[in-house]
Enzyme design. Structure first.
Site, mmCIF file in Angstrom:
data_model
loop_
_atom_site.group_PDB
_atom_site.id
_atom_site.type_symbol
_atom_site.label_atom_id
_atom_site.label_comp_id
_atom_site.label_asym_id
_atom_site.label_seq_id
_atom_site.Cartn_x
_atom_site.Cartn_y
_atom_site.Cartn_z
ATOM 1 N N ASP A 95 24.495 -5.425 48.273
ATOM 2 C CA ASP A 95 25.800 -6.041 48.438
ATOM 3 C C ASP A 95 26.237 -5.262 49.941
ATOM 4 O O ASP A 95 25.785 -3.875 50.161
ATOM 5 C CB ASP A 95 26.725 -5.740 47.373
ATOM 6 C CG ASP A 95 28.169 -6.274 47.863
ATOM 7 O OD1 ASP A 95 28.383 -7.366 47.983
ATOM 8 O OD2 ASP A 95 29.052 -5.370 47.883
ATOM 9 N N ASP A 143 30.899 -7.763 41.828
ATOM 10 C CA ASP A 143 29.237 -7.753 41.789
ATOM 11 C C ASP A 143 28.946 -7.485 40.260
ATOM 12 O O ASP A 143 27.422 -7.723 40.010
ATOM 13 C CB ASP A 143 28.878 -6.493 42.339
ATOM 14 C CG ASP A 143 29.148 -6.496 43.889
ATOM 15 O OD1 ASP A 143 29.043 -7.404 44.419
ATOM 16 O OD2 ASP A 143 29.391 -5.239 44.608
#
Length: 578
Positions: free
Chosen positions: A303, A506
């Site tokens: 990420d 996430d």
């Protein structure tokens, strides 16, 4: 014998139950071998203890194997207890997510503002949100403007300026202004509730990794049982007198020799050492499944915000014009921002403090929602904001417009500065790459991993960061609820995927991935949904973790090899070869 009896039949009851359940379906597993082997060791020892003369008459050696049965059962149960304790923590992700939600909402009904519990909020209710409060449910702004910190859901650190007609998401934080919005989604329909469901589904669908020892035992256990029976039959048919005694001794010896001391304990012992060693390096591993699984990954998805980058805005570039020095531009801008609460302003103030710039006093401070600020400093009018703010004051941006566009393409937010009705320059603020990120990416590639970057940013910004980090594969413009889908699509292509992230958004992707790795500086939810948590933010720890995983699995294989080597040599001896 009394102590061994308690361990064998009380503590060891679950092993017997599991072995019996497998036997009823015509199967065997490690529990079968543990049950048979320890029962024979215990039974033989109990027989020679309770009937010593009879056992002597039958020619049985006066050997006791109580400790064999006790230690094997105790260590097997200890390993299972540690594993069960780790599994209980998976529900922590859901609890942490639900804890983010605001408990009450300030609802306006019949012109009266009142605080009501979050569960009493209805669709179409008007709700006021003041500075520093959480947005209670999803909705659309009706009145007012504000900068909202949506990082807990989107993972993006830069605050988002919002005004009438724009959507707000429940559980995000209102940073500056006050606004009224109309509720559009409540209860189980909110974005937060949907993310909770995604985490639950991903965690529930992940099949546990089948232990190498279990796979081996599917063949090994029946083979040992057959060998023991054949040994007994062989001595009864071919052996000298006393045939029954020699047949019993040989059959029991085969079972005791093959009892899974090394086979059953090599795996959990190596995993305990591996996880302990990982903790010394600042890597928290949820259990043996994660430690074993880390060696299998061939693709890693990073990420962007808070993982590859710092997750906090910082000044990246200062462009000056009209003869003003860079330090003077920062001095005016930082002095003006002293009265502001905006995170972009905080980044400018932090930069001024780093350079040791003394800030003059600011007067007549005024903020313009969605545009910028104005203040009087040292008798001069200072404007700081976007092009629209300068346009309102009739100030032309001259050649700064092209430079601002170029900065925007690199992923930065350019802010115009005007002093005394003249354009003075630009200050670019962006979420900067962590200093160790590029090296970590290089090391991950050296391990043979395919590295991907995942972000909600536009493609131009994503490519700028990816180039700096040395990443070729990019997944850009990915919405929060699409992240787990992107992981699924990579898995559908046959890739074994590790996901690295730090935000709440996430969490579903971390749970969906074959291996979820959370940055310890991120949210509790991301850590709870992951298999591995890095205590710090240094991505190079991932390389250490994968190295430890490969080493640990190597040790497990060595243990299993020697368990078999030992059995191959000694089972023939136990059968009476000598």
């Amino acid at each position: 014998m009394i102590a061994a009896t308690a361990v064998q039949f009380w503590a060891g009851a679950p092993i017997y139950q599991a072995a019996w359940a497998a036997a009823r379906h015509g199967g065997t597993n490690m529990n079968t071998l543990i049950a048979v082997g320890t029962s024979v060791a215990y039974g033989y020892s109990a027989f020679v203890t309770l009937w010593p003369r009879l056992s002597q008459t039958w020619g049985f050696p006066q050997h006791l194997y109580f400790e064999t049965a006790v230690i094997i059962i105790a260590l097997i149960l200890l390993g299972r207890w540690l594993e069960a304790r780790a599994k209980k923590q998976t529900s922590a992700a859901i609890k942490a997510l639900m804890g983010l939600q605001a408990k009450t909402a300030r609802v306006i009904r019949d012109g009266v503002e009142q605080d009501v519990p979050i569960q009493d909020v209805q669709v179409a209710d008007l709700i006021r949100v003041r500075p520093g409060e959480k947005v209670p449910v999803d909705g659309v702004i009706e009145e007012g403007r504000s900068a909202l910190d949506e990082s807990m859901l989107t993972g993006e650190s830069m605050p988002v300026d919002k005004g009438p007609g724009e959507q707000v998401i429940g559980a995000t934080l209102n940073k500056t202004g006050s606004f009224i919005f109309k509720a559009t989604k409540v209860g189980k329909d909110t974005t937060l509730a949907q993310i909770v469901r995604l985490v639950e589904q991903a965690q529930g669908s992940k099949a546990p990794m089948q232990r190498l020892a279990d796979r081996i035992s599917e063949v090994f256990v029946p083979a040992i049982l057959v060998l023991s029976a054949l040994t007994f039959v062989g001595w009864i048919i071919l052996g000298p007198e006393p045939r029954l005694t020699l047949a019993l001794q040989a059959a029991i010896a085969v079972l005791i020799i093959a009892c899974p001391c090394a086979l059953g304990l090599a795996t959990p012992t190596a995993i305990m050492v591996g996880t302990g060693k990982a903790a010394e390096h600042g890597i928290l591993i949820r259990g043996g499944e994660a430690l074993e699984g880390a060696r299998r990954i061939n693709t890693i998805v990073l990420d962007k915000t808070g993982t590859l980058t710092r997750g906090k805005p910082a000044v990246t570039q200062v462009v000056v014009t009209n003869g003003l020095a860079e330090q003077d531009l920062l001095r005016f801008a930082a002095a003006a921002e002293v009265g502001s609460e905006h995170p972009l302003g905080e980044a400018i103030l932090d930069r001024a403090r780093e350079l040791g710039i003394e800030l003059p006093k600011s007067e007549h401070f005024q903020a313009f929602a969605g545009k910028g600020i104005q203040a009087r400093i040292e008798g001069r009018e200072v404007l700081l904001g976007n092009a629209a703010l300068l346009s309102d004051y009739g100030i032309a941006v001259d050649g700064l417009g092209e430079q601002a566009e170029a900065l925007a393409r690199t992923g930065a937010t350019p802010m115009y500065v005007a002093v005394a009705d003249e354009p003075a320059g630009l200050i670019a603020v962006a979420d900067t790459l962590r200093p160790e990120s590029a090296l970590a990416v290089e090391q991950l590639k050296a391990l043979g991993l395919e590295v991907w970057m995942l972000t909600g940013d536009n493609r131009a910004t994503a490519q700028a960061i990816a180039r700096e980090a040395g990443i070729e594969h990019i997944l850009a413009e990915v919405l929060p609820d699409q992240k787990s889908d992107k992981i699924k699509s990579l898995q559908a292509d046959g890739k074994v995927v590790a996901m690295v992230g730090d935000g709440i958004n996430d969490a579903p992707a971390l749970a969906q991935a074959d291996l979820g790795i959370a940055i310890g500086t991120g949210t509790d939810v991301a850590m709870a949904a992951s298999d591995i948590t890095l205590i710090g933010a240094d991505l190079r720890s991932i390389v250490t973790g994968i190295g430890l995983s490969r080493k640990t699995v190597g040790v497990i294989k060595q243990g299993l090899f020697w368990a078999f080597a030992y059995n191959v040599v000694l089972i023939p001896v136990a059968m009476g070869l000598l």
